[in-house]
Design a protein around this motif. Structure first.
Motif, mmCIF file in Angstrom:
data_model
loop_
_atom_site.group_PDB
_atom_site.id
_atom_site.type_symbol
_atom_site.label_atom_id
_atom_site.label_comp_id
_atom_site.label_asym_id
_atom_site.label_seq_id
_atom_site.Cartn_x
_atom_site.Cartn_y
_atom_site.Cartn_z
ATOM 1 N N SER A 275 0.832 -1.204 0.000
ATOM 2 C CA SER A 275 0.000 0.000 0.000
ATOM 3 C C SER A 275 0.860 1.245 0.000
ATOM 4 O O SER A 275 1.822 1.347 0.754
ATOM 5 C CB SER A 275 -0.913 0.004 1.229
ATOM 6 N N ASN B 129 0.057 3.924 1.166
ATOM 7 C CA ASN B 129 -0.232 4.660 2.411
ATOM 8 C C ASN B 129 0.487 4.091 3.626
ATOM 9 O O ASN B 129 0.297 4.588 4.737
ATOM 10 C CB ASN B 129 -1.740 4.665 2.678
ATOM 11 N N GLU C 299 -2.650 -0.547 10.723
ATOM 12 C CA GLU C 299 -4.013 -1.075 10.692
ATOM 13 C C GLU C 299 -4.050 -2.535 10.233
ATOM 14 O O GLU C 299 -4.932 -3.294 10.639
ATOM 15 C CB GLU C 299 -4.891 -0.245 9.742
ATOM 16 N N GLN C 300 -3.099 -2.938 9.403
ATOM 17 C CA GLN C 300 -3.184 -4.252 8.755
ATOM 18 C C GLN C 300 -2.434 -5.368 9.471
ATOM 19 O O GLN C 300 -2.863 -6.528 9.433
ATOM 20 C CB GLN C 300 -2.636 -4.150 7.325
ATOM 21 N N SER D 28 -0.047 1.375 5.425
ATOM 22 C CA SER D 28 -1.080 1.140 6.434
ATOM 23 C C SER D 28 -0.769 -0.069 7.309
ATOM 24 O O SER D 28 -1.655 -0.821 7.697
ATOM 25 C CB SER D 28 -2.441 0.967 5.753
#
Length: 223
Positions: free
Chosen positions: A33, A35, A40-41, A37
Motif C-alpha cells: 500500500s 499509504n 491497521e493491517q 497502512s
C-alpha cells in the motif's frame, strides 16, 4: 514437535506475514500500500494467518522479523509487534536483513553478483552485494547513486540490480555489466522462511529486551 515460526516483514510498503512449519512455507498474507497502512493491517493479518492455519499462537516456537533497513515507521511497527509476541509467549526472536530477504528469490550465475535495492530518498538507495550463493560480499550501506555506482564490482563482474530502488539506476548506470530486473520490488515474508529456520536451528536469537531495528540512517521529519 512441529516448529511453527511466524514471519513479519514491514520494511517497505508491503505489509507481509507468513507462517512456516519445520522450514516449509505454510501460508502468506500480504498487501502493498502506498499509504503504509501497516499499523491497521499487521495485527489483523497475523490473526487471520493463525486462524487459517488451524493453530494457536501458543504453537509458535519463534518469531522472525525483518530488522531493516527500510521505512522507519514500518520497521517500528513490525519490530514492536514481534517483540510483544515474544514477550507474551516467552519464545525467541529471530531477525533478518530486509535486503537479504529481497535477494532470496533472485538467482544469478557463478561469478555474477546480486544488488538488492530499497528506495531511500532522492537518488539514494539501501543496498548490499551478494554472490550467486546468496552470501553477502559487501555489507549493507546507503548509496547515493551516480554513474559510477557499483564500479568496484562492475570492473570485472556482472551485477544484477532489483528492488524498489533499482528504477533510479536504469538511465544512470551505463556499464554493460550492470543489468536490472523488474521484480521483485519489495521484500516478502514468504522469502524469510529458509533463512529463519537456519537461524532457529543454530539458536541464533536476538535479545528481545534490547533489540532495535536497523535504520541505517537517522529519522527525519519535515518542519
Amino acid at each position: 514437535m512441529n516448529n511453527w515460526i511466524l514471519h513479519i516483514e514491514t520494511s517497505t510498503k508491503n505489509c507481509s506475514v507468513a507462517l512456516s512449519c519445520d522450514g516449509k512455507l505454510i501460508k502468506v498474507i500480504e498487501k502493498s500500500s502506498e499509504n503504509y497502512s501497516h499499523g491497521e493491517q499487521l495485527h489483523p493479518f497475523i490473526k487471520q494467518l493463525i486462524e487459517d492455519s488451524n493453530i494457536s499462537v501458543k504453537n509458535l516456537v519463534a518469531i522472525c522479523v525483518s530488522k531493516g533497513p527500510g521505512s522507519y515507521t514500518g520497521l517500528r511497527i513490525g519490530v514492536s509487534a514481534a517483540k510483544g509476541l515474544c514477550y507474551a509467549l516467552n519464545i525467541p526472536l529471530i531477525s533478518l536483513n530486509s535486503l537479504s530477504i529481497l535477494a532470496q528469490d533472485v538467482e544469478v550465475s557463478k561469478g555474477s553478483f546480486l544488488a538488492p535495492m530499497i528506495d531511500a530518498r532522492r537518488m539514494e538507495v539501501y543496498t548490499q552485494i551478494l554472490d550467486h550463493e546468496h552470501k553477502i560480499t559487501k555489507e549493507t550501506w546507503a548509496e547515493v547513486l551516480t554513474e559510477d555506482s557499483f564500479n568496484d564490482h562492475l570492473l570485472k563482474h556482472k551485477v544484477l540490480g532489483f528492488g524498489s530502488g533499482s528504477e533510479k539506476t536504469k538511465e544512470l548506470i551505463k556499464n554493460p555489466n550492470f543489468k536490472t530486473l523488474n521484480g521483485p520490488q519489495e521484500p516478502s515474508a514468504k522469502s524469510m522462511v529458509k533463512l529463519s529456520y537456519k537461524k532457529f536451528e543454530n539458536k541464533d536469537f536476538e535479545d528481545v529486551a534490547y533489540f532495535e531495528p536497523y535504520y541505517l540512517k537517522e529519522f527525519y521529519t519535515a518542519k
